[in-house]
Enzyme design. Structure first.
Site, PDB file in Angstrom:
ATOM      1  N   THR A 191       0.842  -1.203   0.000  1.00  0.00           N
ATOM      2  CA  THR A 191       0.000   0.000   0.000  1.00  0.00           C
ATOM      3  C   THR A 191       0.869   1.242   0.000  1.00  0.00           C
ATOM      4  OG1 THR A 191      -1.817  -1.023   1.151  1.00  0.00           O
ATOM      5  CG2 THR A 191      -1.567   1.346   1.460  1.00  0.00           C
ATOM      6  N   GLY A 250      -9.349  -3.529   4.009  1.00  0.00           N
ATOM      7  CA  GLY A 250      -8.185  -3.622   4.881  1.00  0.00           C
ATOM      8  C   GLY A 250      -8.117  -2.379   5.758  1.00  0.00           C
ATOM      9  N   THR A 301       1.328  -0.182   6.317  1.00  0.00           N
ATOM     10  CA  THR A 301       1.180  -1.102   5.191  1.00  0.00           C
ATOM     11  C   THR A 301       1.457  -2.506   5.709  1.00  0.00           C
ATOM     12  OG1 THR A 301       2.081  -1.733   3.024  1.00  0.00           O
ATOM     13  CG2 THR A 301       3.559  -0.545   4.464  1.00  0.00           C
ATOM     14  N   GLY A 325      -3.788  -5.891   6.608  1.00  0.00           N
ATOM     15  CA  GLY A 325      -4.770  -4.998   7.220  1.00  0.00           C
ATOM     16  C   GLY A 325      -5.486  -5.611   8.406  1.00  0.00           C
TER      17      GLY A 325
HETATM   18  C1  SD4 Z   1      -4.635  -4.096   3.175  1.00  0.00           C
HETATM   19  N1  SD4 Z   1      -2.837  -2.924   4.247  1.00  0.00           N
HETATM   20  O1  SD4 Z   1      -5.538  -3.985   2.359  1.00  0.00           O
HETATM   21  C2  SD4 Z   1      -3.410  -3.266   2.975  1.00  0.00           C
HETATM   22  C3  SD4 Z   1      -2.456  -4.008   2.104  1.00  0.00           C
HETATM   23  C4  SD4 Z   1      -1.065  -3.523   2.236  1.00  0.00           C
HETATM   24  O2  SD4 Z   1       1.153  -3.717   1.969  1.00  0.00           O
HETATM   25  O3  SD4 Z   1      -0.714  -2.577   2.799  1.00  0.00           O
HETATM   26  N2  SD4 Z   1      -0.114  -4.135   1.813  1.00  0.00           N
HETATM   27  O4  SD4 Z   1      -4.679  -4.878   4.114  1.00  0.00           O
END
Ligand code: SD4
Length: 317
Positions: A150, A180, A201, A204
């Site tokens: 993310t 997330g 990140t 989530g």
């Molecule tokens: C999620 N946190 O949708 C996000 C995905 C993410 O690095 O950050 N990935 O859970």
């Protein structure tokens, strides 16, 4: 003082442009939104915006958020389909008194009603990844839930205002409708111009269990440096998850305080982040945790070249 910090190498080009703009006096809000939008537009980043990887149904559902640290106003979209820049929709929503968090069809309808452009966000390259993963999962029983980065970007401007924005396609092969942490205030992002901001990140489902970004900002408000706040929150959350839940997913964060001091923490081997401030030239760092503390160092040319080759490498289906 001005500053900008972002999760992952992929933010570099957007951060570079916004760092120049911040140094010239641009407001933090516009700087972070533009930097995130640049990541959304780039087709080779497979976890954000155009080119993002799809859900298990083969659809790209995007999450994004924006928060203004002066007013605490925030906006977020979840499961947004086929709109060019989810972060710009989230930014526009942050100006709404009510209904500032919208998901799914409602988010899409609102975005279209406000003149945001429709755009087919699923690329052929993302479909190649999808078909490959479907096959591998059938053959080898792989867990589909990985391949996620993310983008989260914090900005501090010369007028002492701070903002944060996030954008993601979420976990690859997620269920339709899954959210997330990235559009969830306090988990994926938090910003208070009187203290600082944080963004996360990783997995989530686990980041949300610690209200991670809010907790980092709270600790900075109580006097911790950004680095202490980031490390202590990630370590304690990981320990808690291990002892109470039996496992912990990837957890990585960046943060910055109102003085432009920054921190980063991670429980994985390969977390990169990008930072520039009035006193720190634009740098991509690679972070690694060694005994409860995150250490980071600038990446070298070899690392940058390997990265450039990797994101464009042909996908062997
Ligand atoms: C999620 N946190 O949708 C996000 C995905 C993410 O690095 O950050 N990935 O859970």
């Amino acid at each position: 003082m001005w500053g900008i910090i972002a999760t992952w190498r992929m933010a570099l080009e957007g951060v570079a442009a916004s760092a120049t703009a911040l140094a010239a006096g641009k407001a933090a809000a516009g700087a972070v939104v533009d930097a995130v939008a640049a990541v959304e537009d780039f087709p080779f980043y497979k976890s954000v915006g155009y080119g993002g990887l799809p859900t298990e149904n083969g659809e790209v559902e995007l999450d994004a958020a924006f928060m203004d640290g002066d007013t605490l106003a925030f906006g977020a979209v979840g499961n947004l389909v086929d709109i060019a820049n989810p972060v710009r929709v989230a930014h526009a929503l942050s100006r709404q008194r009510y209904n500032s968090v919208l998901v799914g069809q409602g988010a899409r309808e609102w975005a279209l009603s406000q003149g945001f452009a429709a755009k087919a966000m699923l690329t052929e390259r993302a479909m190649q990844h999808y078909r490959k993963r479907c096959r591998e999962t059938l053959d080898k029983g792989l867990s589909p839930y990985d391949g996620h980065d993310t983008v989260g970007i914090i900005g501090l401007d010369c007028h002492h205002s701070m903002s944060v924005a996030t954008s993601t396609s979420g976990l690859f092969m997620k269920k339709r409708g899954r959210l997330g942490d990235s559009p969830i205030i306090g988990s994926g992002f938090y910003c208070d111009s009187e203290t600082g901001a944080a963004t996360a990140t990783g997995v989530g489902e686990d980041l949300m269990k610690g209200c991670t970004s809010y907790e980092i900002v709270r600790r900075m408000a109580q006097g911790m440096t950004p680095q202490q706040a980031a490390d202590s929150v990630v370590c304690e959350l990981e320990d808690k998850l291990m002892s109470r839940f039996g496992r912990a997913g990837d957890l990585s964060v960046v943060c910055m305080n109102r003085n432009g001091e920054f921190g980063a923490a991670t429980n994985i081997k390969t977390f990169s982040f990008v930072v520039a401030t009035a006193s720190q030239p634009l740098t991509v760092f690679r972070a690694e945790r060694i005994r409860e503390k995150t250490h980071y160092q600038p990446v070298d040319d070899e690392w940058m070249q390997a990265y450039a080759a990797r994101i464009r490498a042909p996908i062997e289906e």
